[in-house]
Enzyme design. Structure first.
Site, PDB file in Angstrom:
ATOM      1  N   TYR A   1       3.285  -4.670   2.788  1.00  0.00           N
ATOM      2  CA  TYR A   1       4.403  -5.114   1.957  1.00  0.00           C
ATOM      3  C   TYR A   1       4.171  -4.788   0.499  1.00  0.00           C
ATOM      4  O   TYR A   1       3.066  -4.408   0.105  1.00  0.00           O
ATOM      5  CB  TYR A   1       4.640  -6.619   2.143  1.00  0.00           C
ATOM      6  CG  TYR A   1       3.642  -7.502   1.423  1.00  0.00           C
ATOM      7  CD1 TYR A   1       2.330  -7.632   1.863  1.00  0.00           C
ATOM      8  CD2 TYR A   1       4.009  -8.203   0.275  1.00  0.00           C
ATOM      9  CE1 TYR A   1       1.428  -8.433   1.193  1.00  0.00           C
ATOM     10  CE2 TYR A   1       3.102  -9.009  -0.413  1.00  0.00           C
ATOM     11  CZ  TYR A   1       1.804  -9.118   0.059  1.00  0.00           C
ATOM     12  OH  TYR A   1       0.908  -9.899  -0.606  1.00  0.00           O
TER      13      TYR A   1
ATOM     14  N   LYS B   1      -2.346  -3.628   1.216  1.00  0.00           N
ATOM     15  CA  LYS B   1      -1.499  -4.810   0.956  1.00  0.00           C
ATOM     16  C   LYS B   1      -0.863  -5.236   2.276  1.00  0.00           C
ATOM     17  O   LYS B   1       0.310  -4.976   2.552  1.00  0.00           O
ATOM     18  CB  LYS B   1      -0.461  -4.503  -0.132  1.00  0.00           C
ATOM     19  CG  LYS B   1       0.128  -5.760  -0.771  1.00  0.00           C
ATOM     20  CD  LYS B   1       0.745  -5.469  -2.119  1.00  0.00           C
ATOM     21  CE  LYS B   1       1.534  -6.630  -2.692  1.00  0.00           C
ATOM     22  NZ  LYS B   1       0.791  -7.863  -2.946  1.00  0.00           N
TER      23      LYS B   1
ATOM     24  N   GLU C   1     -10.967 -11.246  -6.895  1.00  0.00           N
ATOM     25  CA  GLU C   1      -9.616 -11.307  -7.465  1.00  0.00           C
ATOM     26  C   GLU C   1      -9.044 -12.677  -7.122  1.00  0.00           C
ATOM     27  O   GLU C   1      -9.722 -13.503  -6.513  1.00  0.00           O
ATOM     28  CB  GLU C   1      -8.736 -10.192  -6.899  1.00  0.00           C
ATOM     29  CG  GLU C   1      -8.548 -10.263  -5.395  1.00  0.00           C
ATOM     30  CD  GLU C   1      -7.732  -9.102  -4.833  1.00  0.00           C
ATOM     31  OE1 GLU C   1      -6.927  -8.506  -5.577  1.00  0.00           O
ATOM     32  OE2 GLU C   1      -7.908  -8.810  -3.631  1.00  0.00           O
TER      33      GLU C   1
ATOM     34  N   LEU D   1      -7.411  -5.616  -4.100  1.00  0.00           N
ATOM     35  CA  LEU D   1      -6.167  -4.839  -4.118  1.00  0.00           C
ATOM     36  C   LEU D   1      -6.017  -4.145  -5.469  1.00  0.00           C
ATOM     37  O   LEU D   1      -6.184  -4.790  -6.509  1.00  0.00           O
ATOM     38  CB  LEU D   1      -4.980  -5.802  -3.910  1.00  0.00           C
ATOM     39  CG  LEU D   1      -3.616  -5.114  -3.842  1.00  0.00           C
ATOM     40  CD1 LEU D   1      -3.439  -4.422  -2.492  1.00  0.00           C
ATOM     41  CD2 LEU D   1      -2.489  -6.120  -4.058  1.00  0.00           C
TER      42      LEU D   1
HETATM   43  N1  PDD Z   1       0.525 -10.457  -5.014  1.00  0.00           N
HETATM   44  N2  PDD Z   1      -4.345  -9.177  -5.595  1.00  0.00           N
HETATM   45  C1  PDD Z   1      -3.705  -9.801  -4.590  1.00  0.00           C
HETATM   46  C2  PDD Z   1      -4.493 -10.326  -3.446  1.00  0.00           C
HETATM   47  C3  PDD Z   1      -2.305  -9.951  -4.638  1.00  0.00           C
HETATM   48  O1  PDD Z   1      -1.666 -10.562  -3.632  1.00  0.00           O
HETATM   49  C4  PDD Z   1      -1.601  -9.456  -5.751  1.00  0.00           C
HETATM   50  C5  PDD Z   1      -0.100  -9.565  -5.866  1.00  0.00           C
HETATM   51  C6  PDD Z   1      -2.319  -8.821  -6.784  1.00  0.00           C
HETATM   52  C7  PDD Z   1      -1.650  -8.256  -7.999  1.00  0.00           C
HETATM   53  O2  PDD Z   1      -0.924  -7.080  -7.721  1.00  0.00           O
HETATM   54  P1  PDD Z   1       0.383  -6.737  -8.554  1.00  0.00           P
HETATM   55  O3  PDD Z   1      -0.022  -6.816  -9.982  1.00  0.00           O
HETATM   56  O4  PDD Z   1       0.706  -5.362  -8.147  1.00  0.00           O
HETATM   57  O5  PDD Z   1       1.408  -7.756  -8.194  1.00  0.00           O
HETATM   58  C8  PDD Z   1      -3.691  -8.685  -6.662  1.00  0.00           C
HETATM   59  C9  PDD Z   1       1.969 -10.471  -4.923  1.00  0.00           C
HETATM   60  C10 PDD Z   1       2.640 -10.850  -6.206  1.00  0.00           C
HETATM   61  C11 PDD Z   1       2.396 -11.327  -3.749  1.00  0.00           C
HETATM   62  O6  PDD Z   1       1.706 -11.265  -2.744  1.00  0.00           O
HETATM   63  O7  PDD Z   1       3.412 -12.024  -3.831  1.00  0.00           O
END
Ligand code: PDD
Length: 293
Positions: free
Chosen positions: A36, A151, A183, A207
């Site tokens: 996703y 992801k 993270e 990620l």
């Molecule tokens: N989550 N690390 C993890 C485990 C994440 O789930 C996310 C983002 C990020 C940050 O990635 P980005 O900056 O591209 O959003 C890092 C999204 C917001 C979610 O699962 O809703």
């Protein structure tokens, strides 16, 4: 979290989200066999579109799936989904599962048609109290699998880590493994010490974050020093500032970690600077095409 907006897109059709249906034999449902993306939309324009779609394509490749749509098709569909839901600020959820088959088989069936689902949800403005005071976070052991660079919708360990944070009245759980920072449960983590922004290197354990990548690009432009190197738990706890980066919120300052103040206990100068640089960058991109010509 606000309820999603009424129009979604499922397997080729715009339709009311309330009427959208998938098979219980969908491999996303049975196995978490799906990937996703979450993209913010500002002023009707998906933000960092290419970066998000590139990450989706990478996630698909890593789970042996081909992208079901071209970048131009994604751009068209997402733009239309935003318009059908009234435009403005929102976020988009993009989900591709390996599809539904006639039974439950672990083995992959390359002939399956993927399930592609897009929905939109409101992006309420950040509560000024949260922006001014920052948020609290806890630390928790990273109990996820060995390919967190994908992801994947299989987010059970992330969900459980987030619930530990909620139990503690905190916003995020910052995951540690082997004495090192990884993270957040749904965010990238950046650490500031003496004016330098430090992040752990990418690898299978975290990620690649679109917000983190943009933050580091904006740091480079603004002359803020950046360091990409493993970060120990001790460095995390001694940080002047801890920043969370995620698509739905941009940059948030963590001002309490496990109950103790981070630095001054207030959002620090780098957090405030990056938040301002993000806002300026959003304005800079307004009205530009989603895909390079
Ligand atoms: N989550 N690390 C993890 C485990 C994440 O789930 C996310 C983002 C990020 C940050 O990635 P980005 O900056 O591209 O959003 C890092 C999204 C917001 C979610 O699962 O809703």
């Amino acid at each position: 979290m606000a309820a999603p907006l009424p129009v979604c897109w499922l397997n080729g059709e715009f339709q009311p989200l309330a009427e959208a249906r998938i098979s219980p034999l969908d491999r996303g449902f049975l196995f978490g066999d799906a990937v996703y993306e979450v993209l913010p939309v500002y002023g009707g324009r998906p933000f960092l579109f290419v970066e998000h779609i590139a990450r989706l394509e990478r996630s698909l490749g890593e789970i042996r799936m081909r992208p079901p749509l071209s970048r131009a098709d994604w751009a068209g569909l997402l733009t239309e989904l935003v318009a059908r839901n009234g435009g403005g600020d929102m976020y988009l959820y993009v989900h591709v599962s390996r599809g539904a088959e006639e039974g439950r088989n672990h083995a992959l069936n390359p002939a399956l048609a993927p399930t592609v689902f897009l929905m939109a949800a409101p992006l309420p403005p950040l509560d000024p109290a949260v922006r001014d005071a920052g948020v609290s976070a806890i630390t928790a052991p990273d109990q996820r699998w060995g390919r967190c660079d994908i992801k994947s919708t299989a987010l059970l360990a992330n969900v459980l880590a987030k619930s530990l944070a909620m139990d503690a009245g905190a916003t995020e759980a910052i995951l540690l493994a082997g004495g090192r920072l990884r993270e957040g449960s749904s965010s990238s983590v950046m650490v500031v010490r003496e004016g330098t922004v430090a992040v752990p290197p990418y690898g299978p354990e975290i990620l690649p974050g679109t917000t983190r990548d943009l933050a580091l690009r904006l740091c480079a432009r603004a002359g803020i020093p950046v360091r990409v190197a493993p970060i120990s738990e001790a460095e995390l706890r001694a940080a002047d500032e801890i920043l969370l980066g995620f698509a739905t919120r941009g940059i948030l300052a963590v001002t309490r970690l496990d109950g103790a103040p981070v630095g001054s206990g207030r959002p620090g100068p780098v957090a405030l600077r990056l938040q301002a640089l993000f806002a300026a960058y959003r304005t800079e991109l307004a009205g530009t095409p989603l895909l390079p010509a």
